[in-house]
Scaffold this active site. Structure first.
Site, PDB file in Angstrom:
ATOM      1  N   ASP A  37       0.874  -1.184   0.000  1.00 42.44           N
ATOM      2  CA  ASP A  37       0.000   0.000   0.000  1.00 42.44           C
ATOM      3  C   ASP A  37       0.905   1.226   0.000  1.00 42.44           C
ATOM      4  O   ASP A  37       2.133   1.113   0.019  1.00 42.44           O
ATOM      5  CB  ASP A  37      -0.946  -0.007   1.221  1.00 42.44           C
ATOM      6  CG  ASP A  37      -2.285   0.690   0.921  1.00 42.44           C
ATOM      7  OD1 ASP A  37      -2.258   1.800   0.361  1.00 42.44           O
ATOM      8  OD2 ASP A  37      -3.339   0.129   1.266  1.00 42.44           O
ATOM      9  N   ASP A  61       3.333   2.462  -4.496  1.00 44.63           N
ATOM     10  CA  ASP A  61       2.349   3.278  -5.218  1.00 44.63           C
ATOM     11  C   ASP A  61       2.180   2.612  -6.571  1.00 44.63           C
ATOM     12  O   ASP A  61       3.107   2.600  -7.392  1.00 44.63           O
ATOM     13  CB  ASP A  61       2.879   4.709  -5.369  1.00 44.63           C
ATOM     14  CG  ASP A  61       1.928   5.597  -6.173  1.00 44.63           C
ATOM     15  OD1 ASP A  61       1.085   5.070  -6.914  1.00 44.63           O
ATOM     16  OD2 ASP A  61       2.048   6.829  -6.057  1.00 44.63           O
ATOM     17  N   VAL A  62       1.009   2.052  -6.826  1.00 46.66           N
ATOM     18  CA  VAL A  62       0.836   1.219  -8.017  1.00 46.66           C
ATOM     19  C   VAL A  62       0.954   1.999  -9.324  1.00 46.66           C
ATOM     20  O   VAL A  62       1.098   1.401 -10.391  1.00 46.66           O
ATOM     21  CB  VAL A  62      -0.511   0.458  -7.992  1.00 46.66           C
ATOM     22  CG1 VAL A  62      -0.559  -0.529  -6.838  1.00 46.66           C
ATOM     23  CG2 VAL A  62      -1.707   1.417  -7.971  1.00 46.66           C
ATOM     24  N   ASN A  88      -5.741  -4.724  -6.370  1.00 47.95           N
ATOM     25  CA  ASN A  88      -6.935  -4.276  -5.642  1.00 47.95           C
ATOM     26  C   ASN A  88      -6.948  -2.768  -5.387  1.00 47.95           C
ATOM     27  O   ASN A  88      -8.007  -2.180  -5.180  1.00 47.95           O
ATOM     28  CB  ASN A  88      -6.993  -5.057  -4.317  1.00 47.95           C
ATOM     29  CG  ASN A  88      -7.952  -4.465  -3.322  1.00 47.95           C
ATOM     30  OD1 ASN A  88      -9.157  -4.631  -3.438  1.00 47.95           O
ATOM     31  ND2 ASN A  88      -7.420  -3.760  -2.319  1.00 47.95           N
ATOM     32  N   TYR A 154     -13.864   6.915 -12.842  1.00 49.67           N
ATOM     33  CA  TYR A 154     -13.829   5.572 -12.232  1.00 49.67           C
ATOM     34  C   TYR A 154     -14.403   4.549 -13.205  1.00 49.67           C
ATOM     35  O   TYR A 154     -13.848   3.465 -13.384  1.00 49.67           O
ATOM     36  CB  TYR A 154     -14.629   5.631 -10.929  1.00 49.67           C
ATOM     37  CG  TYR A 154     -14.608   4.378 -10.081  1.00 49.67           C
ATOM     38  CD1 TYR A 154     -13.524   4.077  -9.257  1.00 49.67           C
ATOM     39  CD2 TYR A 154     -15.702   3.509 -10.062  1.00 49.67           C
ATOM     40  CE1 TYR A 154     -13.524   2.939  -8.457  1.00 49.67           C
ATOM     41  CE2 TYR A 154     -15.712   2.380  -9.260  1.00 49.67           C
ATOM     42  CZ  TYR A 154     -14.622   2.098  -8.449  1.00 49.67           C
ATOM     43  OH  TYR A 154     -14.630   0.976  -7.659  1.00 49.67           O
ATOM     44  N   LYS A 158     -12.275   1.418 -14.606  1.00 47.76           N
ATOM     45  CA  LYS A 158     -12.717   0.054 -14.277  1.00 47.76           C
ATOM     46  C   LYS A 158     -13.152  -0.697 -15.535  1.00 47.76           C
ATOM     47  O   LYS A 158     -12.983  -1.913 -15.627  1.00 47.76           O
ATOM     48  CB  LYS A 158     -13.844   0.104 -13.244  1.00 47.76           C
ATOM     49  CG  LYS A 158     -13.391   0.590 -11.867  1.00 47.76           C
ATOM     50  CD  LYS A 158     -12.380  -0.361 -11.229  1.00 47.76           C
ATOM     51  CE  LYS A 158     -12.061   0.022  -9.798  1.00 47.76           C
ATOM     52  NZ  LYS A 158     -11.161  -0.948  -9.152  1.00 47.76           N
ATOM     53  N   THR A 189     -17.937  -1.852   3.497  1.00 48.73           N
ATOM     54  CA  THR A 189     -16.706  -1.656   4.263  1.00 48.73           C
ATOM     55  C   THR A 189     -16.919  -0.485   5.221  1.00 48.73           C
ATOM     56  O   THR A 189     -17.787   0.367   4.996  1.00 48.73           O
ATOM     57  CB  THR A 189     -15.521  -1.317   3.336  1.00 48.73           C
ATOM     58  OG1 THR A 189     -15.842  -0.112   2.640  1.00 48.73           O
ATOM     59  CG2 THR A 189     -15.252  -2.422   2.328  1.00 48.73           C
TER      60      THR A 189
HETATM   61  N1  LIG Z   1     -16.136  -1.103  -1.443  1.00 45.23           N
HETATM   62  C1  LIG Z   1     -16.929  -1.256  -2.486  1.00 45.23           C
HETATM   63  O1  LIG Z   1     -18.162  -1.159  -2.407  1.00 45.23           O
HETATM   64  C2  LIG Z   1     -16.339  -1.565  -3.842  1.00 45.23           C
HETATM   65  C3  LIG Z   1     -17.215  -1.840  -4.893  1.00 45.23           C
HETATM   66  C4  LIG Z   1     -16.704  -2.158  -6.141  1.00 45.23           C
HETATM   67  C5  LIG Z   1     -15.333  -2.218  -6.326  1.00 45.23           C
HETATM   68  N2  LIG Z   1     -14.501  -1.940  -5.298  1.00 45.23           N
HETATM   69  C6  LIG Z   1     -13.066  -2.026  -5.572  1.00 45.23           C
HETATM   70  O2  LIG Z   1     -12.458  -2.816  -4.580  1.00 45.23           O
HETATM   71  C7  LIG Z   1     -11.109  -2.383  -4.384  1.00 45.23           C
HETATM   72  C8  LIG Z   1     -10.880  -2.067  -2.917  1.00 45.23           C
HETATM   73  O3  LIG Z   1     -11.805  -1.067  -2.526  1.00 45.23           O
HETATM   74  P1  LIG Z   1     -12.038  -0.647  -1.015  1.00 45.23           P
HETATM   75  O4  LIG Z   1     -13.484  -0.478  -0.840  1.00 45.23           O
HETATM   76  O5  LIG Z   1     -11.279  -1.554  -0.116  1.00 45.23           O
HETATM   77  O6  LIG Z   1     -11.354   0.815  -1.050  1.00 45.23           O
HETATM   78  P2  LIG Z   1     -10.493   1.545   0.081  1.00 45.23           P
HETATM   79  O7  LIG Z   1     -10.504   2.980  -0.302  1.00 45.23           O
HETATM   80  O8  LIG Z   1     -10.961   1.149   1.442  1.00 45.23           O
HETATM   81  O9  LIG Z   1      -9.031   0.956  -0.145  1.00 45.23           O
HETATM   82  C9  LIG Z   1      -8.245   1.291  -1.252  1.00 45.23           C
HETATM   83  C10 LIG Z   1      -6.782   1.108  -0.865  1.00 45.23           C
HETATM   84  O10 LIG Z   1      -5.984   1.447  -2.008  1.00 45.23           O
HETATM   85  C11 LIG Z   1      -4.882   2.211  -1.525  1.00 45.23           C
HETATM   86  N3  LIG Z   1      -4.358   3.070  -2.579  1.00 45.23           N
HETATM   87  C12 LIG Z   1      -4.883   4.235  -3.063  1.00 45.23           C
HETATM   88  N4  LIG Z   1      -4.071   4.737  -4.009  1.00 45.23           N
HETATM   89  C13 LIG Z   1      -3.026   3.879  -4.133  1.00 45.23           C
HETATM   90  C14 LIG Z   1      -1.861   3.857  -4.939  1.00 45.23           C
HETATM   91  N5  LIG Z   1      -1.590   4.839  -5.811  1.00 45.23           N
HETATM   92  N6  LIG Z   1      -1.006   2.805  -4.799  1.00 45.23           N
HETATM   93  C15 LIG Z   1      -1.269   1.841  -3.907  1.00 45.23           C
HETATM   94  N7  LIG Z   1      -2.340   1.801  -3.108  1.00 45.23           N
HETATM   95  C16 LIG Z   1      -3.209   2.823  -3.225  1.00 45.23           C
HETATM   96  C17 LIG Z   1      -5.425   3.012  -0.349  1.00 45.23           C
HETATM   97  O11 LIG Z   1      -4.370   3.447   0.496  1.00 45.23           O
HETATM   98  C18 LIG Z   1      -6.358   2.011   0.293  1.00 45.23           C
HETATM   99  O12 LIG Z   1      -5.698   1.232   1.267  1.00 45.23           O
HETATM  100  C19 LIG Z   1     -10.929  -1.175  -5.305  1.00 45.23           C
HETATM  101  O13 LIG Z   1     -10.359  -1.611  -6.523  1.00 45.23           O
HETATM  102  C20 LIG Z   1     -12.349  -0.697  -5.515  1.00 45.23           C
HETATM  103  O14 LIG Z   1     -12.488   0.047  -6.703  1.00 45.23           O
HETATM  104  C21 LIG Z   1     -14.960  -1.610  -4.055  1.00 45.23           C
END
Ligand SMILES: NC(=O)c1ccc[n+]([C@@H]2O[C@H](COP(=O)([O-])OP(=O)(O)OC[C@H]3O[C@@H](n4cnc5c(N)ncnc54)[C@H](O)[C@@H]3O)[C@@H](O)[C@H]2O)c1
Length: 249
Positions: A37, A61-62, A88, A154, A158, A189
């Site tokens: 992360d 940082d991805v 992720n 987004y 995606k 979450t």
């Molecule tokens: N929560 C939902 O309802 C939901 C729905 C559909 C898809 N998603 C997808 O699931 C995945 C996780 O989502 P989440 O809900 O846990 O989000 P979240 O915001 O809780 O977590 C995202 C994580 O990515 C990290 N991050 C941000 N920018 C970054 C970078 N440049 N390099 C590395 N890490 C980075 C953040 O620090 C964080 O820990 C994402 O791809 C999101 O698009 C989530």
């Protein structure tokens, strides 16, 4: 089930709502997990909380290719290879097609789209050299349908994850690297509830989900664990939905 005994796994965005649950589930199934992360996130705390031993923390940082080079070099030197990666990490933006700003658009695309491409580019060859394995790209239902008519950046990123997954799957199909995308619906979450609970958007999420509830992080972690495991051994280029029926309409 210990489907991940002896498996070395990398999870990006690992300290987020879903990333932490995915990391925990894979560790429970026997994986050594490299939790990755941004610098300043609670990586050490997460790694220490995981069951099993041998986990790693990676500041990554991805969207930064040099950091991917450093991360894969470290995995190769410390673990001797890699079996599964879960791309992720992502960020969001709620702005519409008319309101989005170029700077924010570029940030979202850099993390959510370019970050997944770089992840595949740098881990795929390592997985192949390690004897084969799997890449799971976490996309979204918003990569396939129009959602609420906002979050244009987004959706763009995606949607790209969905098609890049199929393209990369074909590239590696005969070389032992499976690539699939997982498309969650709205998942309960702590981070999502903190942002949206009680809002119009939260009500919209519930009203548009045929099962009448949001998903649980464990339900996404279970789907990721399946796609990364040998149980999904004949699956590549697939888009899998865990969305309470959202896209079935
Ligand atoms: N929560 C939902 O309802 C939901 C729905 C559909 C898809 N998603 C997808 O699931 C995945 C996780 O989502 P989440 O809900 O846990 O989000 P979240 O915001 O809780 O977590 C995202 C994580 O990515 C990290 N991050 C941000 N920018 C970054 C970078 N440049 N390099 C590395 N890490 C980075 C953040 O620090 C964080 O820990 C994402 O791809 C999101 O698009 C989530």
């Amino acid at each position: 089930m210990m489907r991940y005994a002896d498996r070395r796994v990398l999870v990006t965005g690992a300290t987020g709502g879903l990333g932490a649950e995915i990391s925990r589930r894979l560790a429970e199934e026997g994986a050594r997990v490299a939790v990755a992360d941004l610098a300043g996130t609670s990586l050490a705390e997460l790694a220490a909380s995981l069951p099993g031993a041998g986990h790693l923390t990676l500041e990554l940082d991805v969207s930064d290719e040099d950091q991917w080079r450093a991360a894969t070099a470290r995995l190769e030197s410390e673990w001797g290879g890699l079996d599964v990666v879960v791309n992720n990490a992502a960020i969001g933006s709620i702005a519409t097609v008319e309101d989005e700003e170029l700077e924010k658009w570029d940030q979202v695309v850099a993390v959510d789209q370019t970050g997944v491409w770089l992840g595949m580019k740098h881990t795929g060859p390592l997985i192949e050299r390690s004897g084969g394995g799997a890449i799971v790209n976490v996309a979204s239902i918003l990569g396939s349908v129009g959602g609420f008519g906002n979050s244009i950046a987004y959706h763009a990123a995606k949607g790209a994850v969905r098609t890049m997954t199929k393209n990369a799957a074909l590239h590696w199909a005969s070389r032992g690297v499976r690539v699939n995308s997982l498309h969650p619906g709205f998942i309960e979450t702590a981070q999502l509830l903190e942002r949206f609970e009680g809002s119009e958007r939260h009500r919209g999420m519930l009203a548009n989900t045929p099962m009448g509830r949001l998903g649980k992080p464990a339900e996404i972690a279970g789907a990721v664990a399946f796609l990364g495991s040998d149980d999904a051994g004949f699956m590549t280029g697939a888009e899998v939905y865990a969305d309470g029926g959202w896209t079935a309409r």
